[in-house]
Scaffold this motif. Sequence first.
Motif, PDB file in Angstrom:
ATOM      1  N   TRP A  12       0.835  -1.205   0.000  1.00 17.11           N
ATOM      2  CA  TRP A  12       0.000   0.000   0.000  1.00 17.11           C
ATOM      3  C   TRP A  12       0.872   1.259   0.000  1.00 17.11           C
ATOM      4  O   TRP A  12       0.613   2.209  -0.734  1.00 17.11           O
ATOM      5  N   ARG A  19      -3.345   5.086  -7.916  1.00 13.34           N
ATOM      6  CA  ARG A  19      -3.595   3.648  -7.807  1.00 13.34           C
ATOM      7  C   ARG A  19      -4.366   3.331  -6.527  1.00 13.34           C
ATOM      8  O   ARG A  19      -5.259   2.483  -6.525  1.00 13.34           O
ATOM      9  N   VAL A  23      -8.008   1.468  -6.351  1.00 14.30           N
ATOM     10  CA  VAL A  23      -8.261   0.279  -5.537  1.00 14.30           C
ATOM     11  C   VAL A  23      -9.469   0.507  -4.631  1.00 14.30           C
ATOM     12  O   VAL A  23     -10.342  -0.363  -4.505  1.00 14.30           O
TER      13      VAL A  23
END
Length: 78
Positions: A12, A19, A23
């Motif tokens: 993460w 990104r 997600v």
Amino acid sequence: MSKKLTKKKLTWSEMSTGRKVAVIVVGTVQFALAAVAWKDLADRPADQVNGPKGLWTAVIAVNWIGPIAYFVKGRKTD
């Protein structure tokens, strides 16, 4: 012989902001789709469901495919 290319899984903290947002959005949509399918299944009488409701409860838990399968094949239409 060819080398097998493998992609490194990012943690993460290694992901870009874009990104991370993607997600979160995809996960939220997937969860919402399953929640709507489970709600519909709970509210729908058993005679309006193709097959056992318990089976559809489990099928809906399968990512993306389960809720879509329920909406396409699991509900009886008049």
